[in-house]
Design an enzyme around this catalytic site. Structure first.
Site, short mmCIF file in Angstrom:
data_model
loop_
_atom_site.label_atom_id
_atom_site.label_comp_id
_atom_site.label_asym_id
_atom_site.label_seq_id
_atom_site.Cartn_x
_atom_site.Cartn_y
_atom_site.Cartn_z
N HIS A 305 47.63 -1.81 4.99
CA HIS A 305 47.38 -0.40 4.63
C HIS A 305 48.49 0.08 3.71
O HIS A 305 49.65 -0.29 3.87
CB HIS A 305 47.34 0.48 5.90
N ASP A 362 39.33 -0.24 9.80
CA ASP A 362 38.09 -1.01 9.56
C ASP A 362 38.02 -2.29 10.38
O ASP A 362 36.98 -2.95 10.38
CB ASP A 362 38.00 -1.36 8.06
C1 SDX Z 1 40.96 2.06 4.20
O1 SDX Z 1 44.39 4.88 2.03
C2 SDX Z 1 43.74 5.12 3.10
O2 SDX Z 1 44.07 5.98 3.88
C3 SDX Z 1 42.51 4.25 3.32
C4 SDX Z 1 41.83 4.38 4.68
C5 SDX Z 1 41.21 5.75 4.87
O3 SDX Z 1 41.06 6.17 6.03
O4 SDX Z 1 40.79 6.37 3.85
O5 SDX Z 1 42.76 4.14 5.71
C6 SDX Z 1 40.67 3.39 4.81
O6 SDX Z 1 40.67 1.86 3.05
C7 SDX Z 1 41.69 1.02 5.02
C8 SDX Z 1 41.98 -0.29 4.22
C9 SDX Z 1 40.71 -1.16 4.25
N1 SDX Z 1 40.92 -2.35 3.34
C10 SDX Z 1 41.05 -3.57 3.84
O7 SDX Z 1 41.12 -3.85 5.04
C11 SDX Z 1 41.11 -4.66 2.77
C12 SDX Z 1 42.26 -5.63 3.07
N2 SDX Z 1 43.54 -4.95 2.87
C13 SDX Z 1 44.18 -5.10 1.60
O8 SDX Z 1 43.38 -5.29 0.50
C14 SDX Z 1 45.38 -4.16 1.42
O9 SDX Z 1 46.14 -4.25 2.56
C15 SDX Z 1 45.13 -2.70 1.09
C16 SDX Z 1 44.24 -2.54 -0.09
C17 SDX Z 1 44.54 -2.00 2.26
C18 SDX Z 1 46.48 -2.07 0.78
O10 SDX Z 1 46.93 -2.66 -0.38
P1 SDX Z 1 48.38 -2.28 -1.02
O11 SDX Z 1 49.00 -1.15 -0.30
O12 SDX Z 1 48.21 -2.15 -2.50
O13 SDX Z 1 49.24 -3.51 -0.65
P2 SDX Z 1 49.43 -4.78 -1.57
O14 SDX Z 1 48.10 -5.25 -2.07
O15 SDX Z 1 50.50 -4.46 -2.56
O16 SDX Z 1 49.95 -5.86 -0.50
C19 SDX Z 1 51.31 -6.00 -0.22
C20 SDX Z 1 51.47 -7.49 0.15
C21 SDX Z 1 50.93 -8.43 -0.93
O17 SDX Z 1 51.63 -9.65 -0.80
P3 SDX Z 1 52.91 -9.94 -1.81
O18 SDX Z 1 52.41 -9.80 -3.23
O19 SDX Z 1 53.95 -8.90 -1.46
O20 SDX Z 1 53.34 -11.36 -1.48
O21 SDX Z 1 50.68 -7.77 1.32
C22 SDX Z 1 49.67 -8.71 0.99
C23 SDX Z 1 49.51 -8.68 -0.51
O22 SDX Z 1 49.00 -9.93 -0.99
N3 SDX Z 1 48.44 -8.25 1.68
C24 SDX Z 1 47.58 -9.04 2.31
C25 SDX Z 1 46.62 -8.19 2.85
N4 SDX Z 1 46.90 -6.93 2.54
C26 SDX Z 1 48.03 -6.97 1.80
N5 SDX Z 1 47.53 -10.40 2.47
C27 SDX Z 1 46.49 -10.88 3.18
N6 SDX Z 1 45.51 -10.10 3.75
C28 SDX Z 1 45.56 -8.77 3.61
N7 SDX Z 1 44.58 -8.01 4.14
#
Ligand code: SDX
Length: 427
Positions: A305, A362
């Protein structure tokens, strides 16, 4: 709170700071470009606020979520969804008479114009419900041309109530069309959640009484999804609203934003991921390994998140609810056991711990929706139905703020420098 001083080369600029209710501090860069000719870059607005808001408070480090100051766990346990819809939009919990009047008003607007059916029937039966909902929400604006002025409080109020009232009917009717069943009309004797369940699952051939466990659980799920500050879809609603587009068009933009698998579409992706794991016979270790592999686009859906770096309080409530609801409904879903095992392993893995990746809203919601009888492709429209009062509250806050400016971000141009036109035969 001290101001900030920015030094750039020989230049220096003092930037004022503002302090929020909970002590959060924001540095105001409103004079940056006019004073120093500079702009800032902040991918995904991870560190940038467009403005202030008094709707929802989130503390991602401590896992706190409050709607208008009320903690989410207390609202989920004691409130009705329409009570929360009123709270988000008007700022306070309604007194008994205010809630009764609001419920009555919503109930009396649940019917759709008969010709809206032609809109549903223009789609292929395989159409995704989010695409249909966004189109139907936009179409509502064409039926109420007299109530579209975002600066007319009375018009905004009736349009907001029509949206809250008619969205469950639109979702249920689009579902009935897709499964080739007759439309079920709203029943004004039922509460909001029970009415929706009847429109979704009743058939003309027999009576339908919603299971009270399902009704109570749906009410809680809608509350947990009702608002979440400046998330992707709420920011889309605000951005479109900042141009003084009407509330229906702005909310339709939010529905499209929510449909993405990184946002609200994640609840459907989680179920598809869990199902794929079972069907493929992949071990959890294989799944975790793929999620950590930078060269593999696969992510652990329902994890991580932008704001919560400790735990998502909604996920904690949903994890407990999943066990209780499935037990109460006599559903034994192996995907719940798999999800819990996946969570345990991920939360002890350095990669997830280091990046503070925890289950989000989710991760468990889809397992509960499935136990309640919803098909997987309906999960994200259920998220939208819950988020609707939050989108409306955010839009109303922006539209009624005299300091609102149209959203128009700057950019840092890195394209080609000026070059002369080349005649077609010379290319
Ligand atoms: C919602 O914003 C809100 O409030 C949203 C929400 C709401 O109520 O409106 O809470 C609802 O959208 C919840 C999120 C649902 N999405 C998912 O579950 C999809 C999977 N999650 C990711 O795609 C991700 O965690 C996000 C999109 C939710 C957040 O992305 P960020 O904040 O841009 O984080 P990032 O992509 O920069 O990740 C930081 C690191 C990265 O690794 P490094 O480059 O530092 O090595 O964490 C890793 C990412 O690769 N990472 C994950 C991961 N999520 C982040 N690695 C594996 N699996 C994951 N799910």
């Amino acid at each position: 709170m001290p101001d900030a001083v920015l030094r750039h080369g020989d230049n220096e600029l003092t930037l004022p700071s503002h302090v929020g209710t909970e002590g959060e501090t924001a540095i105001d860069i409103g004079n940056l470009r006019s004073s120093l000719g500079l702009v800032t870059v902040d991918r995904g607005f991870a560190n940038t606020a467009e403005g202030t808001s008094s709707v929802t408070y989130i503390n991602g480090e401590e896992g706190i979520l409050r709607y208008r100051g009320y903690p989410i766990d207390q609202l989920a346990e004691h409130a009705s969804f329409l009570e929360v819809s009123y709270l988000l939009q008007y700022g306070d919990l309604p007194a008994n008479d205010e809630l009764a009047a609001y419920e009555e008003e919503i109930t009396r607007h649940t019917l759709l114009r008969e010709d809206v059916k032609h809109l549903f029937e223009a789609f292929p039966h395989s159409a995704h419900p989010m695409q249909i909902l966004a189109s139907a929400t936009s179409a509502l604006a064409t039926y109420y041309p007299d109530a579209l002025d975002p600066l007319d409080e009375e018009a905004v109020d009736i349009s907001a109530r029509r949206l809250i009232a008619k969205t469950p009917t639109m979702i249920a009717w689009s579902y009935k069309y897709r499964v080739h069943q007759p439309y079920v009309y709203p029943d004004n004797d039922l509460d909001y959640a029970s009415n929706f369940l009847k429109m979704m699952f009743a058939v003309p051939a027999e009576d339908f009484i919603a299971n009270p466990v399902v009704t109570r659980t749906l009410n809680m799920l809608l509350i947990l999804h009702a608002d979440h500050g400046q998330n992707c879809s709420s920011s889309a609603v605000r951005l479109v609203g900042s141009g003084q587009a009407n509330i229906f068009s702005s909310v339709a933009a939010g529905i499209h934003a929510l449909s993405g698998p990184l946002h609200g579409g994640a609840n459907q992706s989680v179920l598809e991921m869990l199902t794929r794991i079972v069907e493929s016979g992949d071990t959890i270790d294989t799944v975790i390994k793929r999620a950590k592999d930078k060269d593999d686009p696969f992510r652990l859906m329902g994890f991580g998140h932008r704001v919560y770096k400790n735990f998502d309080p909604r996920a904690q409530i949903l994890k407990k609810a999943a066990e209780d609801v499935l037990k109460a409904l006599g559903v034994d879903d192996p995907l719940l056991d798999l999800a819990m095992e996946l969570e345990d392993i991920a939360l002890s893995d350095e990669y997830f711990v280091e990046r503070k990746l925890y289950p989000n809203v989710d991760f468990y919601s889809g397992i509960i929706y499935r136990a309640m009888g919803f098909s997987t492709d309906m999960f994200t429209v259920l998220f939208a139905m819950g988020r609707l009062p939050g989108w409306i509250a955010q839009w109303r806050e922006l539209s009624s703020d005299p300091d609102t400016k149209i959203f128009r971000p700057r950019q840092l141009y890195t394209g080609p420098a000026e070059r002369p036109f080349i005649a077609r035969d010379d290319r």
